[in-house]
Design a protein around this motif. Sequence first.
Motif, PDB file in Angstrom:
ATOM      1  N   VAL A   1       0.597  -1.500   0.514  1.00 36.70           N
ATOM      2  CA  VAL A   1       0.067  -0.429  -0.085  1.00 36.70           C
ATOM      3  C   VAL A   1       1.051   1.091   0.494  1.00 36.70           C
ATOM      4  N   SER A   2       1.583   1.413   0.722  1.00 39.39           N
ATOM      5  CA  SER A   2       2.524   2.316   1.082  1.00 39.39           C
ATOM      6  C   SER A   2       3.342   2.679  -0.247  1.00 39.39           C
ATOM      7  N   LEU A   3       3.885   1.701  -0.936  1.00 35.42           N
ATOM      8  CA  LEU A   3       4.452   1.813  -2.195  1.00 35.42           C
ATOM      9  C   LEU A   3       3.668   1.420  -3.921  1.00 35.42           C
TER      10      LEU A   3
ATOM     11  N   PHE B   1      -5.200  -7.965  16.093  1.00 38.06           N
ATOM     12  CA  PHE B   1      -4.746  -6.259  14.753  1.00 38.06           C
ATOM     13  C   PHE B   1      -4.197  -6.440  13.871  1.00 38.06           C
ATOM     14  N   CYS B   2      -3.437  -7.438  14.178  1.00 43.45           N
ATOM     15  CA  CYS B   2      -2.589  -7.856  12.298  1.00 43.45           C
ATOM     16  C   CYS B   2      -4.034  -8.134  11.103  1.00 43.45           C
ATOM     17  N   SER B   3      -4.954  -8.482  11.790  1.00 45.86           N
ATOM     18  CA  SER B   3      -5.996  -9.689  10.549  1.00 45.86           C
ATOM     19  C   SER B   3      -6.930  -8.350  10.381  1.00 45.86           C
ATOM     20  N   ILE B   4      -7.335  -7.536  11.781  1.00 51.53           N
ATOM     21  CA  ILE B   4      -8.269  -6.447  11.763  1.00 51.53           C
ATOM     22  C   ILE B   4      -7.586  -5.413  11.091  1.00 51.53           C
TER      23      ILE B   4
ATOM     24  N   LEU C   1      -7.128  -3.021   5.537  1.00 52.94           N
ATOM     25  CA  LEU C   1      -6.265  -2.151   4.351  1.00 52.94           C
ATOM     26  C   LEU C   1      -6.918  -2.680   2.745  1.00 52.94           C
ATOM     27  N   LEU C   2      -7.121  -3.765   3.464  1.00 52.86           N
ATOM     28  CA  LEU C   2      -7.555  -4.426   1.445  1.00 52.86           C
ATOM     29  C   LEU C   2      -9.442  -3.849   1.502  1.00 52.86           C
ATOM     30  N   LYS C   3      -9.523  -3.189   2.441  1.00 52.02           N
ATOM     31  CA  LYS C   3     -10.978  -3.254   1.975  1.00 52.02           C
ATOM     32  C   LYS C   3     -11.718  -4.050   2.579  1.00 52.02           C
ATOM     33  N   ARG C   4     -11.709  -4.974   3.299  1.00 52.06           N
ATOM     34  CA  ARG C   4     -11.793  -6.400   3.109  1.00 52.06           C
ATOM     35  C   ARG C   4     -12.595  -6.816   4.936  1.00 52.06           C
TER      36      ARG C   4
ATOM     37  N   PHE D   1      -2.584   3.062  11.998  1.00 49.55           N
ATOM     38  CA  PHE D   1      -1.979   1.628  10.827  1.00 49.55           C
ATOM     39  C   PHE D   1      -0.736   1.466  10.959  1.00 49.55           C
ATOM     40  N   CYS D   2      -0.251   3.002  12.111  1.00 45.75           N
ATOM     41  CA  CYS D   2       1.686   3.370  11.604  1.00 45.75           C
ATOM     42  C   CYS D   2       1.970   3.163  10.831  1.00 45.75           C
ATOM     43  N   MET D   3       1.472   4.055   9.261  1.00 51.36           N
ATOM     44  CA  MET D   3       2.070   4.883   7.831  1.00 51.36           C
ATOM     45  C   MET D   3       1.606   6.050   8.235  1.00 51.36           C
TER      46      MET D   3
END
Length: 365
Positions: free
Chosen positions: A106-108, A155-158, A163-166, A347-349
């Motif tokens: 996503v960042s790239l 958290f990682c799953s959610i 981020l994948l909008k799913r 999201f730390c982004m």
Amino acid sequence: MLIRDVELKHDSPKEFFFDKHVKFLNNYAKNKDNSYEQIMVEYLKMNGIYWTITALKLADSSIENDVRQEIIELIRSCKHPNGGISAAPKHDPHILYTLSAIQILVSLDVNLESSNPEESVIDVNKTVEFVMSLQNEDGSFNGDHWGEVDVRFTFCSIASLALLKRLDAINLDLAIDFVMKCYNQIDGAFGCRPNSESHSGLTYCCLGSLSIAGQLHRIDADKLGWWLAERQLPSGGLNGRPEKLPDLCYSWWVLSSLAIIGRLHWINKQKLLCFIMACQDTETGGFSDRPGNMVDPFHTLFGITGLSLLAHEYFDNSISDHEQNDQDDCIDIEKLSKKIHKVNPVFCMLDQTINKMSIRTQRLS
Ligand code: GRG
Ligand code: ZN
């Protein structure tokens, strides 16, 4: 209560060695600096790239095209038939690395929507299936097929699905019910599983999950804010739980938690700034966990994200501008806010990236 702390030297660095840090991070991204073997070990490769890319983006540094291409190829080679992603080729897939890979892509600005398998770096449907397969009947999440349960994996799953909008692919209500079982009434903070000791890293994971799900009203924000503010030690640094030493990475886990619940100004900004600055290596660039220790990309990211939160999110209405200026005589935060972009506390982004994708998170005021 026992207080363990460090003492900052009088000649600790007070300015931000911007160019040195960018050089340190670029060397790491290109994998050419052999002096940091201990954190370049393969089992952390995907995380290492996420820490580095995120730090470079926050420092407004462009990622060279050949480095970008190399990273994309690495992620391709870490894909598994079950949709999960591993830390390095031939390693086992895990949700920790799956989230890092998604954050990197996503960042790239990599197009994840492409229906052409030749073009798409990951198969989004398969990755969503992998995340779904990790959820247990009580709403909790395993990290992989070995079955360890921890709110880090929730958290990682959610975050991955957001981020994948799913997000609709999992039972989010049940996931949040499990998060609330890890809530400790006594201090208002969270542990890794029900009835576990409160820790600020795990508190970040739970608040991030609640924020994405819009469920922050379920906590006592004042009680939690108090416990988080108590993490600040006389040196200005923060620890992760009572009686522990300060560590620079808590400038992320504690500060992002305070930012999510709207209580960032409950810690002393100037003292924390001095601690963060003291963790820089002014020769090699990079930040370490405590002043004088060996630098690494993990603590470099969290030094920079801590500075970003202090520069862009610290609003203290209780003191006048004049007093604020007095307090700011140590480190020029105004200058810093021009050098470091705003980080998203969930999201730390880059905050811009999350906003551009119209991903909504909840914040308390
Ligand atoms: C996207 C930023 C981001 C993170 C992804 C992996 C993850 C989600 C969060 C990790 C949260 C975290 C730091 C948890 C800490 C867990 C824990 C109990 C650590 C204790 O380690 P010690 O004992 O550290 O080495 P202290 O400082 O307590 O002595
Ligand atoms: Zn640390």
